[in-house]
Write an enzyme that holds these catalytic residues in place. Structure first.
Site, PDB file in Angstrom:
ATOM      1  N   HIS A 112       0.882  -1.167   0.000  1.00 54.53           N
ATOM      2  CA  HIS A 112       0.000   0.000   0.000  1.00 54.53           C
ATOM      3  C   HIS A 112       0.925   1.223   0.000  1.00 54.53           C
ATOM      4  O   HIS A 112       2.032   1.164   0.531  1.00 54.53           O
ATOM      5  CB  HIS A 112      -0.831  -0.053   1.286  1.00 54.53           C
ATOM      6  N   ASP A 191       3.846  -4.209   7.746  1.00 57.93           N
ATOM      7  CA  ASP A 191       2.547  -3.545   7.673  1.00 57.93           C
ATOM      8  C   ASP A 191       1.488  -4.642   7.822  1.00 57.93           C
ATOM      9  O   ASP A 191       1.306  -5.460   6.927  1.00 57.93           O
ATOM     10  CB  ASP A 191       2.423  -2.822   6.322  1.00 57.93           C
ATOM     11  N   GLN A 194      -3.969  -5.172   7.035  1.00 59.85           N
ATOM     12  CA  GLN A 194      -4.984  -6.139   6.591  1.00 59.85           C
ATOM     13  C   GLN A 194      -4.885  -7.446   7.385  1.00 59.85           C
ATOM     14  O   GLN A 194      -5.892  -8.038   7.760  1.00 59.85           O
ATOM     15  CB  GLN A 194      -4.823  -6.444   5.088  1.00 59.85           C
ATOM     16  N   LYS A 217      -9.623  -1.410  10.588  1.00 61.76           N
ATOM     17  CA  LYS A 217      -9.749  -2.622   9.757  1.00 61.76           C
ATOM     18  C   LYS A 217     -10.120  -3.812  10.648  1.00 61.76           C
ATOM     19  O   LYS A 217     -10.369  -4.909  10.173  1.00 61.76           O
ATOM     20  CB  LYS A 217      -8.420  -2.960   9.060  1.00 61.76           C
ATOM     21  N   CYS A 359      -4.742   2.254  -3.755  1.00 58.36           N
ATOM     22  CA  CYS A 359      -3.528   2.859  -3.162  1.00 58.36           C
ATOM     23  C   CYS A 359      -2.327   1.929  -3.314  1.00 58.36           C
ATOM     24  O   CYS A 359      -1.473   1.858  -2.428  1.00 58.36           O
ATOM     25  CB  CYS A 359      -3.712   3.217  -1.690  1.00 58.36           C
TER      26      CYS A 359
END
Lengths: 402, 123
Positions: A112, A191, A194, A217, A359
């Site tokens: 992202h 990261d 998600q 999220k 993104c």
């Protein structure tokens, strides 16, 4: 499943929501926790000596501990941020001082922009090398790609554990181990924006140096997130955001800062968001990751089967036809039909999906797609939602195919 | 409002003036990087008037239909008048209430046209 727990559907009972990867809907308990702060607590952290302010601070401390145990970290390793993006940008600033022009920063092509641009800009400021690992058509990073790209000068490796385009879940512990083996001294940043919604994270087992995610999220509120950092880093890295609540001695020539996490949390935090994040983590713990994954796999399998059975060669499933490797996300393209037309027409029928580059321009550029349509699932989705989607898609394809 | 009305679908499925001219005096192409839409136009200008035009493109229904609708009004138009076209002219041709998210798609046709004609006038 669990649709009744989400007040959104009281207001929009007919809506089919397939956009949880952008932001998940919030259960009533999360809404209640946020409202509870705004109505009953409403005081600031760490500064008041009266009982209400002390209670607010104590509750925020409890949530920090809850978050720490949720990912098997220590409380002082949990920094509250405003989200994944803020965490990654702050981290890039924190690591800036130790980076030199001889170093390289490595990311993947499925990042992202939040885990791509802060590193690209940091590399530019320090005249360091910026390299991008190319993912396979099945959404993973091959061992040979790692070996080829991770040269000895690699100082930072920043990777997403679950791509927000392909939905392919990385084998995070193994990937981190492989990176460690090739470049033992590189700082590893994950990261998990998600990933955290689909699989438990154990930062001790992972052995990443930093892990970030957002509350929203995870069925939590917007505007709050977590930056986890290994204690040995957070003891020595200098803060890069300055203000109230993070300083011991502001008057002497050399400012002395508090220990972690206070030193990285200048200014008033999103306290209502922190309260609600606590409720979101409680919610996940109550449902359980196994149950979350089982539900998601059921939807993944059904959606993949129905899409490919109905549309055959017209449709391409991004990352390949293997639902067991995906979590939460299923992206696709139709030959000859633009994803924006599909998303707009689905929107007119009350089905919320996303279309575009999500993104993640580098992935689309590398893999030759101008845009994709993305379905993303949450606890409230059902097989019936997928049936509604298929019926709508049949009409749309009929309308637009040339 | 439904974006995909009959006249939009008609121009999407049967775009007018599709295909480049064999002989042209002005050409351009433009991209909408947010969704990958591409348009390219060729024009034949004689005595400052658009004698003929042809375009090609790839993209969403809104961008292709608005190109077909706009370009279909231009043959016989003076170049200077074509350059005066405003976004509102394109939007009224489509007859749609375009959302901000799709505005770039609808206006790519105008951008492509101006790139072909107006830059040369200005220079």
């Amino acid at each position: 499943m669990h649709k009744e727990l989400f007040p959104f559907f009281t207001h929009y009972p007919e809506l089919v929501y397939f956009d949880s990867a952008a932001t998940a809907l919030k259960p009533q308990t999360v809404v209640d926790a946020e409202v509870e702060y705004l109505t009953l607590a409403s005081t600031n952290l760490s500064r008041g000596l009266y009982p209400l302010a002390e209670q607010t601070s104590a509750h925020a401390d409890i949530i920090r501990k809850l978050t720490a145990s949720f990912i098997n970290a220590l409380p002082e390793e949990i920094i509250f941020t405003s989200g994944t993006t803020a965490g990654l940008n702050m981290l890039a600033l924190m690591l800036e001082e130790s980076l030199t022009a001889d170093d390289a920063i490595v990311v993947t092509d499925f990042e992202h922009h939040a885990n791509y641009l802060p590193w690209k800009e940091l590399a530019k400021r320090k005249k360091a090398e910026f390299k991008v690992l190319k993912s396979t058509d099945t959404g993973i990073i091959s061992e040979s790609e790692l070996i080829q790209t991770l040269t000895d000068n690699t100082a930072i490796v920043a990777i997403s554990a679950l791509s927000n385009v392909t939905g392919v879940m990385q084998d995070a512990p193994r990937l981190i181990e492989a990176i460690r083996e090739i470049v033992p001294h590189a700082v590893i940043v994950v990261d998990a924006a998600q990933y955290i919604a689909h699989k438990a994270i154990d930062v001790r087992k992972w052995d990443a140096d930093f892990v970030t995610f957002s509350g929203h999220k995870l069925y939590g509120p917007t505007g709050v997130g977590i930056l986890y950092g290994k204690h040995n880093f957070l003891r020595i890295l200098k803060p890069r955001i300055y203000g109230g609540g993070m300083v011991l001695d502001a008057c002497s020539k050399e400012t002395t800062y508090k220990e972690s996490p206070d030193r990285y949390e200048a200014g008033t935090q999103n306290i209502s968001g922190i309260f609600a994040l606590g409720a979101a983590i409680d919610f996940i713990k109550r449902i359980g990751y196994e149950s979350l994954q089982r539900h998601d796999q059921k939807l993944q399998k059904y959606a993949e089967e129905r899409l490919t059975d109905t549309f055959g060669n017209l449709i391409t499933i991004i990352g390949g036809k293997d639902y067991t490797r995906r979590a939460g996300i299923l992206s696709f393209v139709f030959t000859g039909i633009h994803p924006h037309d599909i998303a707009t027409l689905l929107g007119e029928k009350g089905i919320c999906v996303r279309a575009g580059e999500h993104c993640a321009k580098p992935w689309h550029r590398n893999h030759g797609y101008s845009a994709t349509t993305r379905l993303s699932f949450g606890l409230y989705n059902s097989k019936e939602d997928i049936d509604i989607l298929i019926t709508a898609l049949i009409e749309i394809v009929d309308l637009l195919k040339k | 409002m439904n974006l995909y009305q009959d006249h939009i679908l008609d121009h999407y499925h049967n775009p007018r003036h599709f295909g480049f001219l064999k002989e042209s005096t002005h050409q351009s192409e433009a991209l909408n990087p947010t969704c990958g839409d591409k348009l390219a136009i060729t024009l034949l200008i004689e005595d400052g008037t658009i004698k003929d035009l042809g375009f090609e493109g790839e993209g969403c229904a809104i961008s292709l239909a608005s190109a077909s609708l706009l370009y279909d009004t231009l043959i016989g138009t003076k170049m200077t008048d074509a350059c005066q076209k405003e976004p509102s002219d394109v939007l009224s041709l489509t007859g749609l209430a375009i959302s901000p998210g799709r505005m770039k798609c609808a206006l790519l046709s105008l951008e492509t046209l101006k790139k072909a004609l107006c830059a040369k006038i200005e220079s």
